[in-house]
Design a protein around this motif. Structure first.
Motif, PDB file in Angstrom:
ATOM      1  N   SER A   1      -4.857  -0.896  -1.704  1.00  0.00           N
ATOM      2  CA  SER A   1      -3.884   0.156  -1.383  1.00  0.00           C
ATOM      3  C   SER A   1      -3.995   1.351  -2.336  1.00  0.00           C
ATOM      4  CB  SER A   1      -2.458  -0.392  -1.366  1.00  0.00           C
ATOM      5  OG  SER A   1      -2.010  -0.599  -2.679  1.00  0.00           O
ATOM      6  N   VAL A   2      -4.593   1.149  -3.521  1.00  0.00           N
ATOM      7  CA  VAL A   2      -4.805   2.294  -4.422  1.00  0.00           C
ATOM      8  C   VAL A   2      -6.250   2.793  -4.346  1.00  0.00           C
ATOM      9  CG1 VAL A   2      -2.953   1.590  -5.989  1.00  0.00           C
ATOM     10  CG2 VAL A   2      -5.310   0.890  -6.491  1.00  0.00           C
TER      11      VAL A   2
ATOM     12  N   GLN B   1      -3.125  13.957  -9.961  1.00  0.00           N
ATOM     13  CA  GLN B   1      -2.460  14.178  -8.675  1.00  0.00           C
ATOM     14  C   GLN B   1      -2.581  12.940  -7.783  1.00  0.00           C
ATOM     15  OE1 GLN B   1      -0.563  17.023  -7.996  1.00  0.00           O
ATOM     16  NE2 GLN B   1       0.135  15.663  -6.369  1.00  0.00           N
ATOM     17  N   GLN B   2      -3.721  12.228  -7.867  1.00  0.00           N
ATOM     18  CA  GLN B   2      -3.882  10.986  -7.078  1.00  0.00           C
ATOM     19  C   GLN B   2      -2.814   9.959  -7.451  1.00  0.00           C
ATOM     20  OE1 GLN B   2      -7.823   9.488  -7.842  1.00  0.00           O
ATOM     21  NE2 GLN B   2      -8.615  10.260  -5.911  1.00  0.00           N
ATOM     22  N   ILE B   3      -2.549   9.840  -8.747  1.00  0.00           N
ATOM     23  CA  ILE B   3      -1.542   8.870  -9.196  1.00  0.00           C
ATOM     24  C   ILE B   3      -0.164   9.293  -8.679  1.00  0.00           C
ATOM     25  CG2 ILE B   3      -0.373   7.930 -11.259  1.00  0.00           C
ATOM     26  CD1 ILE B   3      -3.216   6.810 -10.842  1.00  0.00           C
TER      27      ILE B   3
ATOM     28  N   LEU C   1       2.379   7.253  -6.101  1.00  0.00           N
ATOM     29  CA  LEU C   1       3.796   6.955  -6.372  1.00  0.00           C
ATOM     30  C   LEU C   1       4.683   7.571  -5.287  1.00  0.00           C
ATOM     31  CD1 LEU C   1       3.886   7.495 -10.253  1.00  0.00           C
ATOM     32  CD2 LEU C   1       3.855   5.329  -9.006  1.00  0.00           C
ATOM     33  N   SER C   2       4.324   8.786  -4.879  1.00  0.00           N
ATOM     34  CA  SER C   2       5.116   9.468  -3.868  1.00  0.00           C
ATOM     35  C   SER C   2       5.059   8.714  -2.525  1.00  0.00           C
ATOM     36  CB  SER C   2       4.578  10.888  -3.731  1.00  0.00           C
ATOM     37  OG  SER C   2       5.213  11.552  -2.710  1.00  0.00           O
ATOM     38  N   ASP C   3       3.873   8.194  -2.170  1.00  0.00           N
ATOM     39  CA  ASP C   3       3.745   7.400  -0.936  1.00  0.00           C
ATOM     40  C   ASP C   3       4.593   6.136  -1.007  1.00  0.00           C
ATOM     41  OD1 ASP C   3       2.007   9.227   0.044  1.00  0.00           O
ATOM     42  OD2 ASP C   3       0.193   8.015  -0.227  1.00  0.00           O
TER      43      ASP C   3
ATOM     44  N   GLN D   1       7.262   5.590   1.748  1.00  0.00           N
ATOM     45  CA  GLN D   1       7.008   4.555   2.753  1.00  0.00           C
ATOM     46  C   GLN D   1       7.775   3.268   2.490  1.00  0.00           C
ATOM     47  OE1 GLN D   1       2.723   4.334   2.880  1.00  0.00           O
ATOM     48  NE2 GLN D   1       2.627   6.502   3.394  1.00  0.00           N
ATOM     49  N   SER D   2       7.906   2.894   1.208  1.00  0.00           N
ATOM     50  CA  SER D   2       8.536   1.600   0.903  1.00  0.00           C
ATOM     51  C   SER D   2       9.900   1.759   0.249  1.00  0.00           C
ATOM     52  CB  SER D   2       7.632   0.790  -0.029  1.00  0.00           C
ATOM     53  OG  SER D   2       6.291   0.887   0.345  1.00  0.00           O
ATOM     54  N   LYS D   3      10.386   3.002   0.151  1.00  0.00           N
ATOM     55  CA  LYS D   3      11.678   3.243  -0.508  1.00  0.00           C
ATOM     56  C   LYS D   3      11.706   2.635  -1.909  1.00  0.00           C
ATOM     57  CE  LYS D   3      14.050   5.338   2.851  1.00  0.00           C
ATOM     58  NZ  LYS D   3      12.918   6.238   3.094  1.00  0.00           N
ATOM     59  N   GLN D   4      10.557   2.724  -2.579  1.00  0.00           N
ATOM     60  CA  GLN D   4      10.441   2.183  -3.924  1.00  0.00           C
ATOM     61  C   GLN D   4      11.257   3.035  -4.906  1.00  0.00           C
ATOM     62  OE1 GLN D   4       8.229  -0.524  -5.199  1.00  0.00           O
ATOM     63  NE2 GLN D   4       9.696  -0.140  -6.841  1.00  0.00           N
TER      64      GLN D   4
END
Ligand code: ATP
Ligand code: MG
Length: 233
Positions: free
Chosen positions: A130-131, A180-182, A186-188, A192-195
């Motif tokens: 996933s990463v 920016q990838q990191i 985190l933003s995804d 997506q998962s309401k993390q």
């Protein structure tokens, strides 16, 4: 629903004439599913605050309630179990074990939580895929770039599906593309998962996907802003 409630947090170090008062009475309420940035100048106390909120240190005064648990009331071994089961960490220096492969690094906290080997390996491979590291399971940290090592650290933090992820300057050692990838990862997770994520950053552009920004000065939170208001700083 509040997932972190900190009340009147003070942290002092040293004794007597040598005592320094670093956190000076902080109140924070973070809702489940929020992505919160903590910003402020070097020495303001951001990392010290993160340690209190993430149960890596104990405040000199004040209370921290996480997911309904008053963490000051936990005994040491229960604190460790609580950290392993509830919290995920991403540090600025990646903090990977050098002799373990990417996959083994991600498996480690899962095994410590008592997961079986095969289950831990499957979860680690999922998280690494996933990463974007689906082809680097077997690489040692030294065989990965800085950005890839930090993605392993993100995979390790998310593999156990923690209630909260704490990230203290997760982009500090990275070039702007890897950084920016990191942030995008985190933003995804947040979208997506309401993390729930609490992140320290120095870069206003990295705070853009956050719901709100808490600004610290000299051991206190002095401003609360939306990311679009950051140019005021
Ligand atoms: N264990 C300690 N003993 C004494 N002083 C400490 C200790 N830990 C932190 N401090 C002091 O607390 C202050 C805040 O440190 P902290 O690491 O929280 O800052 P920060 O906001 O994270 O800074 P940076 O942006 O540089 O990471 C600093 O002046 C530091 O010297
Ligand atoms: Mg710091």
């Amino acid at each position: 629903m509040s997932i972190i409630t900190a009340h009147n947090i003070h942290r002092r170090f040293g004794k007597g004439a040598l005592e320094v008062h670093i956190l000076k009475g902080i109140d924070i309420d973070i809702q489940a599913g929020e992505f919160v940035a903590i910003m402020g100048k070097s020495g303001a106390g951001k990392s010290t605050l993160m340690y209190q909120l993430s149960v890596l240190d104990e405040p000199s005064e004040g209370t921290v309630v996480i997911d309904g648990t008053d963490v000051s009331e936990l005994r040491e071994q229960d604190r460790t179990a609580f950290r392993l089961n509830t919290l995920g960490y991403i540090f600025q220096n990646y903090a990977l074990v050098p002799d373990l492969s990417a996959e083994e690094n991600v498996m480690l906290p899962l095994l410590m939580r008592g997961r079986g080997w095969l289950e831990a390996r499957a979860a680690a491979e999922n998280a690494l895929a996933s990463v974007g590291l689906g082809n680097k399971y077997k690489n040692l940290p030294a065989e990965l770039s800085g950005g890839e090592q930090q993605r392993v650290a993100v995979a390790r933090a998310i593999a156990g599906k923690p209630r909260i992820i704490f990230a203290d300057e997760p982009t500090a050692n990275l070039d702007s593309v890897s950084g920016q990838q990191i942030i995008d990862l985190l933003s995804d997770l947040h979208q997506q998962s309401k993390q729930t994520i609490v992140m320290v950053t120095h870069e206003p552009e990295y705070a853009a996907p956050c719901d709100r920004v808490l600004y610290m000065e000299d051991g206190l939170i002095t401003k609360e802003l939306s990311p679009s208001e950051l140019q005021q700083l």
